[in-house]
Write an enzyme that holds these catalytic residues in place. Structure first.
Site, mmCIF file in Angstrom:
data_model
loop_
_atom_site.group_PDB
_atom_site.id
_atom_site.type_symbol
_atom_site.label_atom_id
_atom_site.label_comp_id
_atom_site.label_asym_id
_atom_site.label_seq_id
_atom_site.Cartn_x
_atom_site.Cartn_y
_atom_site.Cartn_z
ATOM 1 N N ASP A 44 -21.992 -6.774 8.855
ATOM 2 C CA ASP A 44 -21.471 -5.748 8.129
ATOM 3 C C ASP A 44 -21.893 -4.343 9.357
ATOM 4 O OD1 ASP A 44 -21.953 -3.087 6.048
ATOM 5 O OD2 ASP A 44 -23.685 -3.916 5.505
ATOM 6 N N ASN A 71 -14.991 -4.613 -2.555
ATOM 7 C CA ASN A 71 -13.676 -3.764 -1.492
ATOM 8 C C ASN A 71 -12.741 -3.386 -1.767
ATOM 9 O OD1 ASN A 71 -15.920 -6.619 1.218
ATOM 10 N ND2 ASN A 71 -16.449 -4.206 0.359
HETATM 11 C C1 FPP Z 1 -18.565 -4.035 6.704
HETATM 12 O O1 FPP Z 1 -18.564 -4.039 7.371
HETATM 13 C C2 FPP Z 1 -17.597 -5.190 6.779
HETATM 14 C C3 FPP Z 1 -16.019 -5.889 5.921
HETATM 15 C C4 FPP Z 1 -16.487 -4.899 4.896
HETATM 16 C C5 FPP Z 1 -15.259 -6.427 6.310
HETATM 17 C C6 FPP Z 1 -14.914 -7.327 7.377
HETATM 18 C C7 FPP Z 1 -14.383 -7.383 7.650
HETATM 19 C C8 FPP Z 1 -13.957 -8.237 9.200
HETATM 20 C C9 FPP Z 1 -15.160 -8.937 9.768
HETATM 21 C C10 FPP Z 1 -12.773 -8.285 9.777
HETATM 22 C C11 FPP Z 1 -11.651 -9.297 9.464
HETATM 23 C C12 FPP Z 1 -12.511 -10.798 9.071
HETATM 24 C C13 FPP Z 1 -11.136 -11.866 8.942
HETATM 25 C C14 FPP Z 1 -12.208 -12.366 8.813
HETATM 26 C C15 FPP Z 1 -9.844 -11.735 9.421
HETATM 27 P P1 FPP Z 1 -18.355 -2.064 6.236
HETATM 28 O O2 FPP Z 1 -16.797 -1.304 6.513
HETATM 29 O O3 FPP Z 1 -18.865 -1.766 5.185
HETATM 30 O O4 FPP Z 1 -19.365 -1.000 7.426
HETATM 31 P P2 FPP Z 1 -20.407 0.054 6.753
HETATM 32 O O5 FPP Z 1 -21.110 -0.452 6.717
HETATM 33 O O6 FPP Z 1 -20.334 0.463 8.409
HETATM 34 O O7 FPP Z 1 -19.291 1.214 6.126
#
Ligand code: FPP
Length: 246
Positions: free
Chosen positions: A21, A69
């Site tokens: 996250d 998501n």
């Molecule tokens: C959370 O950060 C992350 C995600 C919803 C996606 C996770 C994806 C990756 C790490 C990259 C792609 C993964 C692979 C396996 C290729 P957020 O967007 O919720 O961050 P925030 O809470 O700060 O808004």
């Protein structure tokens, strides 16, 4: 003493799960678009897989995309799916070289065709690897997983394949997406949020929870070592008393 030397190799989690996250906030801090955070998040994914493989952690599960998501802006969802495809392409060689098996859990049917195709190809090409199982939770929701398991079990009861009396925890385990994995020993969530967000609710019943303020794209080897050392210094009692454990 080096951090890595403080890790007891015979007391590693058999199953490490991570809620990655903070990509969006990381990008925002840098005045960039959220996608930039996700792109850099993939580098942290690679580092984490490498470190787990080096240490000998047999099972790593990453929460890459939740059922919720899908409700993000279309452009962000598309970017995440593109990143998934490009990462799978890029990582295949490394997975094969390091004897890592890739599998995915979740409502995989809902993924775009291109992502499905790439994913199934990597799953197929790594299916006999034995050093580590890397599980990507994609379009994953724990309640949906449990609901599906309940439906399947009910169907088996209805068709006289199993009887109600034989339903126990192991039968439930066998109907979850994670049927080939042990329970989670350690769950890490980055970015300072203290939530489980519908991730592996059944499987974390006795997991140790570790929360760090580090944002996912910054999560590095040192942060993982710290989490593991912290885990190794906990007393896991599984409902027993301290005296019984010692
Ligand atoms: C959370 O950060 C992350 C995600 C919803 C996606 C996770 C994806 C990756 C790490 C990259 C792609 C993964 C692979 C396996 C290729 P957020 O967007 O919720 O961050 P925030 O809470 O700060 O808004």
């Amino acid at each position: 003493m080096n951090l890595v030397d403080q890790i007891q190799k015979d007391f590693l989690p058999k199953h490490l799960a991570i809620i990655m996250d903070g990509n969006g906030r990381w990008a925002k801090q840098k005045g960039k678009l959220r996608v930039f955070g996700h792109e850099n998040g993939t580098k942290a994914v690679r580092r984490t897989i490498e470190t787990c493989a080096e240490l000998g952690i047999p099972n790593l599960t990453l929460y890459a995309f939740s059922t919720e998501n899908w409700n993000r802006p279309k452009l962000e969802v598309e970017a995440l799916m593109r990143l998934l495809v490009s990462s799978l392409r890029k990582e295949l060689k490394q997975l094969v070289k390091n004897n890592i098996k890739l599998q995915a859990i979740g409502n995989l049917d809902s993924l775009p065709n291109k992502a499905k195709k790439e994913l199934f190809e990597v799953v197929e090409k790594t299916k006999n690897n034995t050093q580590m199982t890397l599980t990507l939770a994609l379009s994953y929701g724990s309640r949906a997983e449990i609901k599906n398991a309940v439906k399947e079990i009910c169907n088996k009861v209805k068709n006289n394949i199993i009887s109600i009396e034989t339903i126990d925890e192991s039968i439930i385990n066998q109907h979850l997406y994670t049927q080939n994995l042990p329970d989670v020993d350690l769950l890490i969530r980055t970015s300072g949020e203290h939530r489980i967000s519908n991730f592996l609710l059944w499987q974390i019943a006795y997991a140790e929870l570790y929360f760090t303020d580090v944002l996912w794209p910054d999560f590095d080897k040192k942060d993982l070592y710290e989490a593991l050392i912290n885990y190794q210094n906990r007393e896991r009692r599984f409902g027993k008393t301290s005296e019984q454990i010692n």
